[in-house]
Scaffold this motif. Structure first.
Motif, PDB file in Angstrom:
ATOM      1  N   ILE A 168      10.235  -5.822  -0.049  1.00 22.96           N
ATOM      2  CA  ILE A 168      11.305  -5.606  -1.022  1.00 22.96           C
ATOM      3  C   ILE A 168      12.685  -5.737  -0.381  1.00 22.96           C
ATOM      4  N   LEU A 217      13.685  -0.594   4.205  1.00 24.21           N
ATOM      5  CA  LEU A 217      12.435   0.027   3.728  1.00 24.21           C
ATOM      6  C   LEU A 217      11.253  -0.258   4.660  1.00 24.21           C
ATOM      7  N   ARG A 244      12.604   5.581   7.379  1.00 23.20           N
ATOM      8  CA  ARG A 244      13.277   4.615   8.272  1.00 23.20           C
ATOM      9  C   ARG A 244      14.560   5.225   8.835  1.00 23.20           C
ATOM     10  N   ASP A 275       5.215  11.635   2.315  1.00 22.07           N
ATOM     11  CA  ASP A 275       4.106  10.751   1.949  1.00 22.07           C
ATOM     12  C   ASP A 275       3.276  11.344   0.823  1.00 22.07           C
TER      13      ASP A 275
HETATM   14  N1  CTP Z   1       2.156  -1.384  -0.096  1.00 25.83           N
HETATM   15  C1  CTP Z   1       2.808  -2.506  -0.599  1.00 25.83           C
HETATM   16  N2  CTP Z   1       3.888  -2.355  -1.424  1.00 25.83           N
HETATM   17  C2  CTP Z   1       4.334  -1.123  -1.772  1.00 25.83           C
HETATM   18  C3  CTP Z   1       3.686   0.026  -1.297  1.00 25.83           C
HETATM   19  C4  CTP Z   1       2.597  -0.146  -0.435  1.00 25.83           C
HETATM   20  O1  CTP Z   1       2.420  -3.630  -0.295  1.00 25.83           O
HETATM   21  N3  CTP Z   1       5.400  -1.032  -2.613  1.00 25.83           N
HETATM   22  C5  CTP Z   1       0.977  -1.577   0.785  1.00 25.83           C
HETATM   23  C6  CTP Z   1       1.408  -1.982   2.204  1.00 25.83           C
HETATM   24  O2  CTP Z   1       0.436  -2.866   2.709  1.00 25.83           O
HETATM   25  C7  CTP Z   1       1.370  -0.648   2.944  1.00 25.83           C
HETATM   26  C8  CTP Z   1       0.181   0.033   2.300  1.00 25.83           C
HETATM   27  O3  CTP Z   1       0.223  -0.376   0.932  1.00 25.83           O
HETATM   28  O4  CTP Z   1       1.207  -0.805   4.328  1.00 25.83           O
HETATM   29  C9  CTP Z   1       0.193   1.552   2.424  1.00 25.83           C
HETATM   30  O5  CTP Z   1       1.287   2.088   1.704  1.00 25.83           O
HETATM   31  P1  CTP Z   1       2.178   3.261   2.293  1.00 25.83           P
HETATM   32  O6  CTP Z   1       1.345   4.243   3.036  1.00 25.83           O
HETATM   33  O7  CTP Z   1       3.014   3.745   1.202  1.00 25.83           O
HETATM   34  O8  CTP Z   1       3.138   2.460   3.324  1.00 25.83           O
HETATM   35  P2  CTP Z   1       3.244   2.521   4.898  1.00 25.83           P
HETATM   36  O9  CTP Z   1       2.670   1.262   5.471  1.00 25.83           O
HETATM   37  O10 CTP Z   1       2.713   3.808   5.398  1.00 25.83           O
HETATM   38  O11 CTP Z   1       4.809   2.442   5.148  1.00 25.83           O
HETATM   39  P3  CTP Z   1       5.885   3.637   5.092  1.00 25.83           P
HETATM   40  O12 CTP Z   1       5.952   4.209   6.471  1.00 25.83           O
HETATM   41  O13 CTP Z   1       7.136   2.967   4.678  1.00 25.83           O
HETATM   42  O14 CTP Z   1       5.419   4.634   4.089  1.00 25.83           O
END
Ligand code: CTP
Ligand code: MG
Length: 186
Positions: A34, A47, A121, A135
């Motif tokens: 995004i 993000l 982040r 989370d």
């Molecule tokens: N995901 C995605 N698009 C989103 C939310 C999630 O493609 N809007 C997918 C991504 O592959 C992500 C996975 O779902 O790695 C797990 O989601 P999440 O745990 O929310 O993301 P994280 O990889 O843990 O990243 P962050 O640290 O930003 O939460």
């Protein structure tokens, strides 16, 4: 006793679109992030790669679809529920899911997820890094706030939903990790 079980089930029922919205991106996400790979002024990603456009749309789509299916199921569930408990006006209100409520819950869940990643982040956590409260509760809290103008359930359902979310988020993440869908068990 049936009343307690019914409260938990109704909380689940109400929160289901937000839950589905929050969990489908893991399966259907991927592709272009995004934030387009851009950095915030602190030099870190806005993000991160874990928040993709496809994941965002998948979450909103499947969350809303879930609510739509739920709305068709209400007439079947009502007689069953009526056998066990006294179906009050408040219970009917919680049960009465529709696509608009589901859409707001789904958009709220995805918004909460994005806000969570943005904050992660900012404190220097890499994508996928653990941030227990953000989370687990971020998505459901924002979902409840976004849906509030359209639907205000009693505090007991909010509380039950928060507790259920804390518990199941942990279980589903562990499951996703074991199935190889997630890189980390959180
Ligand atoms: N995901 C995605 N698009 C989103 C939310 C999630 O493609 N809007 C997918 C991504 O592959 C992500 C996975 O779902 O790695 C797990 O989601 P999440 O745990 O929310 O993301 P994280 O990889 O843990 O990243 P962050 O640290 O930003 O939460
Ligand atoms: Mg994560």
């Amino acid at each position: 006793m049936y009343e307690l079980i019914a409260t938990v089930e109704l909380a689940l029922w109400f929160g289901l679109p937000a839950w589905i919205a929050n969990s489908t991106p893991v399966v259907f996400g991927g592709g272009r992030p995004i934030d387009g790979g851009k950095l915030f002024r602190d030099g870190r990603r806005i993000l991160g790669d874990g928040k993709t456009i496809r994941g965002l749309f998948a979450g909103v789509f499947f969350g809303t679809l879930t609510g739509l299916v739920q709305s068709f199921l209400v007439p079947c569930i009502l007689p069953v529920l009526d056998d066990y408990i006294t179906v009050t006006g408040e219970i009917l209100y919680v049960l009465d899911m529709n696509w608009a409520v589901a859409l707001l819950l789904s958009v709220g869940a995805m918004l909460g997820d994005l806000v969570g990643s943005f904050l992660k982040r900012r404190i220097g956590l890499v994508s996928g890094g653990p941030s227990p409260v953000l989370d687990q509760l971020g998505f459901i809290l924002i979902a409840l706030i976004v849906v509030y103008p359209l639907k205000q359930v009693q505090p007991v359902y909010v509380l039950a939903l928060l507790l259920l979310t804390l518990f199941t988020h942990w279980v589903s993440n562990a499951l996703g990790y074991l199935l190889g869908l997630k890189k980390n068990p959180w």
